[in-house]
Design a protein around this motif. Structure first.
Motif, PDB file in Angstrom:
ATOM      1  N   LYS A 219       0.689  -1.137   0.095  1.00  0.00           N
ATOM      2  CA  LYS A 219       0.074  -0.060  -0.016  1.00  0.00           C
ATOM      3  C   LYS A 219       0.847   1.226   0.012  1.00  0.00           C
ATOM      4  CE  LYS A 219      -4.642  -1.218   0.227  1.00  0.00           C
ATOM      5  NZ  LYS A 219      -5.487  -0.501  -0.691  1.00  0.00           N
ATOM      6  N   LEU A 220       2.034   1.092   0.605  1.00  0.00           N
ATOM      7  CA  LEU A 220       2.974   2.175   0.489  1.00  0.00           C
ATOM      8  C   LEU A 220       3.974   2.278  -0.545  1.00  0.00           C
ATOM      9  CD1 LEU A 220       3.867   2.222   4.352  1.00  0.00           C
ATOM     10  CD2 LEU A 220       1.890   3.612   3.248  1.00  0.00           C
ATOM     11  N   SER A 221       3.660   1.673  -1.471  1.00  0.00           N
ATOM     12  CA  SER A 221       4.619   1.740  -2.884  1.00  0.00           C
ATOM     13  C   SER A 221       5.786   0.980  -2.677  1.00  0.00           C
ATOM     14  CB  SER A 221       4.594   3.014  -3.419  1.00  0.00           C
ATOM     15  OG  SER A 221       3.382   3.694  -3.660  1.00  0.00           O
ATOM     16  N   PHE A 222       6.116  -0.219  -1.808  1.00  0.00           N
ATOM     17  CA  PHE A 222       7.157  -1.125  -1.932  1.00  0.00           C
ATOM     18  C   PHE A 222       6.875  -2.300  -2.454  1.00  0.00           C
ATOM     19  CE2 PHE A 222       8.246   2.174   1.107  1.00  0.00           C
ATOM     20  CZ  PHE A 222       9.468   2.503   1.379  1.00  0.00           C
ATOM     21  N   LYS A 223       8.081  -2.927  -2.919  1.00  0.00           N
ATOM     22  CA  LYS A 223       8.259  -4.190  -3.503  1.00  0.00           C
ATOM     23  C   LYS A 223       8.725  -4.985  -2.521  1.00  0.00           C
ATOM     24  CE  LYS A 223      10.655  -6.871  -7.333  1.00  0.00           C
ATOM     25  NZ  LYS A 223      11.638  -6.930  -8.274  1.00  0.00           N
ATOM     26  N   ILE A 224       8.022  -6.154  -2.171  1.00  0.00           N
ATOM     27  CA  ILE A 224       8.550  -7.318  -1.071  1.00  0.00           C
ATOM     28  C   ILE A 224       9.485  -8.292  -1.927  1.00  0.00           C
ATOM     29  CG2 ILE A 224       7.765  -8.208   1.026  1.00  0.00           C
ATOM     30  CD1 ILE A 224       7.371  -5.399   0.941  1.00  0.00           C
ATOM     31  N   ASP A 225      10.353  -8.559  -0.953  1.00  0.00           N
ATOM     32  CA  ASP A 225      11.095  -9.731  -1.474  1.00  0.00           C
ATOM     33  C   ASP A 225      11.296 -10.842  -0.156  1.00  0.00           C
ATOM     34  OD1 ASP A 225      11.642  -9.256  -4.196  1.00  0.00           O
ATOM     35  OD2 ASP A 225      13.099  -8.079  -3.488  1.00  0.00           O
ATOM     36  N   TRP A 226      11.327 -12.015  -0.086  1.00  0.00           N
ATOM     37  CA  TRP A 226      11.411 -12.884   0.954  1.00  0.00           C
ATOM     38  C   TRP A 226      12.465 -13.930   0.689  1.00  0.00           C
ATOM     39  CZ3 TRP A 226      10.761 -13.740   5.870  1.00  0.00           C
ATOM     40  CH2 TRP A 226      10.891 -14.832   6.345  1.00  0.00           C
ATOM     41  N   ASP A 227      13.429 -13.872   1.552  1.00  0.00           N
ATOM     42  CA  ASP A 227      14.520 -14.817   1.517  1.00  0.00           C
ATOM     43  C   ASP A 227      14.323 -15.901   2.466  1.00  0.00           C
ATOM     44  OD1 ASP A 227      16.791 -16.050   2.022  1.00  0.00           O
ATOM     45  OD2 ASP A 227      18.358 -14.403   2.023  1.00  0.00           O
TER      46      ASP A 227
ATOM     47  N   THR B 123      12.710  -7.871   2.672  1.00  0.00           N
ATOM     48  CA  THR B 123      13.479  -6.952   2.060  1.00  0.00           C
ATOM     49  C   THR B 123      12.329  -6.030   1.327  1.00  0.00           C
ATOM     50  OG1 THR B 123      15.732  -7.732   1.858  1.00  0.00           O
ATOM     51  CG2 THR B 123      15.461  -5.777   0.806  1.00  0.00           C
ATOM     52  N   ALA B 124      12.331  -4.673   1.612  1.00  0.00           N
ATOM     53  CA  ALA B 124      11.138  -4.062   1.047  1.00  0.00           C
ATOM     54  C   ALA B 124      11.933  -2.873   0.328  1.00  0.00           C
ATOM     55  CB  ALA B 124      10.146  -3.360   1.981  1.00  0.00           C
ATOM     56  N   THR B 125      11.791  -2.700  -0.841  1.00  0.00           N
ATOM     57  CA  THR B 125      12.280  -1.795  -1.704  1.00  0.00           C
ATOM     58  C   THR B 125      11.365  -0.738  -2.383  1.00  0.00           C
ATOM     59  OG1 THR B 125      14.023  -3.383  -2.327  1.00  0.00           O
ATOM     60  CG2 THR B 125      13.953  -1.449  -3.691  1.00  0.00           C
ATOM     61  N   SER B 126      11.630   0.719  -2.049  1.00  0.00           N
ATOM     62  CA  SER B 126      10.713   1.528  -2.452  1.00  0.00           C
ATOM     63  C   SER B 126      10.329   1.478  -4.071  1.00  0.00           C
ATOM     64  CB  SER B 126      11.023   2.806  -2.156  1.00  0.00           C
ATOM     65  OG  SER B 126      10.190   3.983  -2.705  1.00  0.00           O
ATOM     66  N   THR B 127       9.192   1.476  -4.488  1.00  0.00           N
ATOM     67  CA  THR B 127       9.249   1.781  -5.942  1.00  0.00           C
ATOM     68  C   THR B 127       8.780   3.265  -6.447  1.00  0.00           C
ATOM     69  OG1 THR B 127       6.593   1.471  -5.881  1.00  0.00           O
ATOM     70  CG2 THR B 127       8.207  -0.547  -6.274  1.00  0.00           C
TER      71      THR B 127
ATOM     72  N   ILE C 234      14.568  -1.292   3.188  1.00  0.00           N
ATOM     73  CA  ILE C 234      14.211  -1.933   4.409  1.00  0.00           C
ATOM     74  C   ILE C 234      14.325  -3.316   4.503  1.00  0.00           C
ATOM     75  CG2 ILE C 234      12.668  -1.925   6.517  1.00  0.00           C
ATOM     76  CD1 ILE C 234      11.093   0.482   5.008  1.00  0.00           C
ATOM     77  N   SER C 235      15.296  -3.721   5.565  1.00  0.00           N
ATOM     78  CA  SER C 235      15.485  -5.402   5.626  1.00  0.00           C
ATOM     79  C   SER C 235      15.091  -5.451   7.060  1.00  0.00           C
ATOM     80  CB  SER C 235      16.717  -5.721   5.309  1.00  0.00           C
ATOM     81  OG  SER C 235      17.273  -5.323   3.955  1.00  0.00           O
ATOM     82  N   LEU C 236      14.712  -6.680   7.134  1.00  0.00           N
ATOM     83  CA  LEU C 236      13.950  -7.234   8.726  1.00  0.00           C
ATOM     84  C   LEU C 236      14.243  -8.613   8.740  1.00  0.00           C
ATOM     85  CD1 LEU C 236      11.331  -5.225   7.646  1.00  0.00           C
ATOM     86  CD2 LEU C 236      11.382  -4.913  10.121  1.00  0.00           C
ATOM     87  N   GLN C 237      14.845  -9.150   9.947  1.00  0.00           N
ATOM     88  CA  GLN C 237      14.718 -10.668   9.960  1.00  0.00           C
ATOM     89  C   GLN C 237      13.858 -11.290  11.057  1.00  0.00           C
ATOM     90  OE1 GLN C 237      18.814 -11.858  10.604  1.00  0.00           O
ATOM     91  NE2 GLN C 237      18.508 -13.794  10.010  1.00  0.00           N
TER      92      GLN C 237
END
Length: 415
Positions: free
Chosen positions: A61-69, A76-80, A88-91
């Motif tokens: 909703k906040l215009s971020f692309k989400i990747d999951w390791d 990892t969320a990368t702004s579009t 942003i990276s969170l573990q």
């Protein structure tokens, strides 16, 4: 004197979401720019006083692309959004997150629940640069795009050369940002950044400042201001827990600058957040050439050449600022955010009316020199773009840069 203080400053120009065990049964709802986020069965939860939300549903909703390791359990969320370069990276189960590779400590670690990754809401909103508001009665959390500051910008063109002139505020707070697209786009077009002073090239000024700011004839501050003003100085220094003689060696104008600096230590409005500083830092990072329209010596000499009356008024104004309840810069900040040209023009006129000596030295004479340099930019024949950032009051009024350039025959258009 309060009026004088406001003019002088113009020129110098924890939120958490928690619910107790006995909280109302009304479900928590989250809204982004007026639209409710539908979490379905994966509703927000509260843990240790911290609201956690499913990261994918919110950040998309906040215009971020989400990747999951999967292997390292890292999201990892990368702004579009091209205006927001946040990554942003969170573990999972770790309380250290990263925003643009810089570590940030979380109050609660991300977790997986019902096959969804939950993250602390407050951290996500702060990292993405949105505004957030909690309505306890309605149990709603509103997340809104930050209002872009309009500011004061004009454009002048001649023979393939372009000058953008941005009227700035020298002290600001974080609410001043982001700036609107037109301002940022103009800066991105520029071949040069022109500031009042190019601090990246300024030499050590300590010896020069000492030579003009301190009395060299054996006198002290008490000999050059009224008994009443000196008493105000000693009372303020006592309140601040400084020795009462701490400013004795300085002339009133420099004592005023020292006090203004101390005042800003407790204020949300700081010089490092000023518009000038913002663009100077961007120019350094991008290797954009910087031009100084003036230098520190000329500005300091201007203060040093003020009459004893003006210097004492500056000092008294700085003292008063410690005792006024409202933040004196707030109205100026709101004016800049809204781009209120009528108020800016009225402020320039009020400065002129309030004190002819102050106005002539602080604005009128300097504007003439600045206008000459901008005129030279427009005539250099290099087909280049200049982004000029100077105090907003230099732009407005009958002696402002806009008027002076129009008198030279240019068409000056507000952007």
């Amino acid at each position: 004197m309060k009026k004088f203080l406001s003019l002088l400053i113009a020129l110098v120009m924890a939120l958490s979401f928690a619910t107790g065990a006995g909280a109302a049964s009304k479900p928590l709802s989250i809204w982004v720019d007026g639209e409710q986020v539908q979490f379905g069965s994966n509703a927000p939860i509260v843990e240790k006083g911290t609201t956690l939300v499913p990261v994918r549903m919110l950040l998309e909703k906040l215009s971020f692309k989400i990747d999951w390791d999967e292997e390292n359990r890292v999201v990892t969320a990368t702004s579009t959004n091209p205006r927001n370069e946040a990554i942003i990276s969170l573990q999972i189960d770790h309380t250290t997150a990263y925003v643009n590779s810089k570590p940030q400590q979380l109050t609660v670690a991300p977790k997986i629940q019902n096959k969804a990754t939950y993250v602390p809401l407050r951290f996500i909103v702060e990292a993405t640069g949105y505004e957030i508001d909690w309505n306890e009665a309605e149990r709603t959390i509103s997340i809104d795009t930050v209002q872009e500051s309009r500011g004061f910008m004009w454009k002048v063109e001649k023979d393939g050369n372009t000058v953008y002139m941005l009227g700035s505020i020298h002290v600001a707070n974080e609410a001043m940002y982001p700036l609107r697209d037109e301002i940022m786009d103009a800066f991105m077009e520029a071949d040069h950044l022109a500031l009042e002073i190019d601090f990246t090239k300024e030499e050590d000024m300590t010896a020069f400042i000492d030579s003009i700011s301190k009395y060299q004839d054996g006198t002290s501050l008490a000999h050059h201001v009224s008994t009443e003003t000196y008493q105000y100085v000693t009372e303020l220094l006592t309140d601040l827990e400084y020795p009462t003689y701490a400013l004795d060696q300085y002339k009133p104008w420099f004592a005023s600058i020292v006090l203004d600096s101390l005042r800003r230590e407790e204020s949300e409005y700081k010089s490092e957040l000023g518009i000038d500083e913002f663009f100077m830092n961007l120019a350094e990072k991008s290797k954009l050439p910087i031009i100084g329209l003036e230098n520190s010596q000329s500005q300091l000499n201007m203060f040093n050449n003020f009459s004893d009356r003006i210097q004492e008024e500056m000092l008294v104004g700085s003292i008063i600022s410690f005792y006024v309840e409202d933040e004196p810069v707030r109205d100026l900040s709101d004016m800049w955010i809204n781009g209120d040209l009528d108020t800016l023009t009225a402020m320039a006129a009020q400065t002129q009316k309030a004190d002819a000596e102050y106005y002539k030295a602080m604005l009128q004479d300097r504007n003439v020199l600045m206008a000459e340099k901008i005129d030279a930019f427009l005539k250099d024949g290099k087909n280049e773009t200049y982004f000029v950032v100077v105090g907003a009051l230099h732009m407005a009024g009958e002696h402002g840069l806009v008027t002076l350039l129009e008198q030279k025959g240019y068409t000056v258009t507000r952007v």
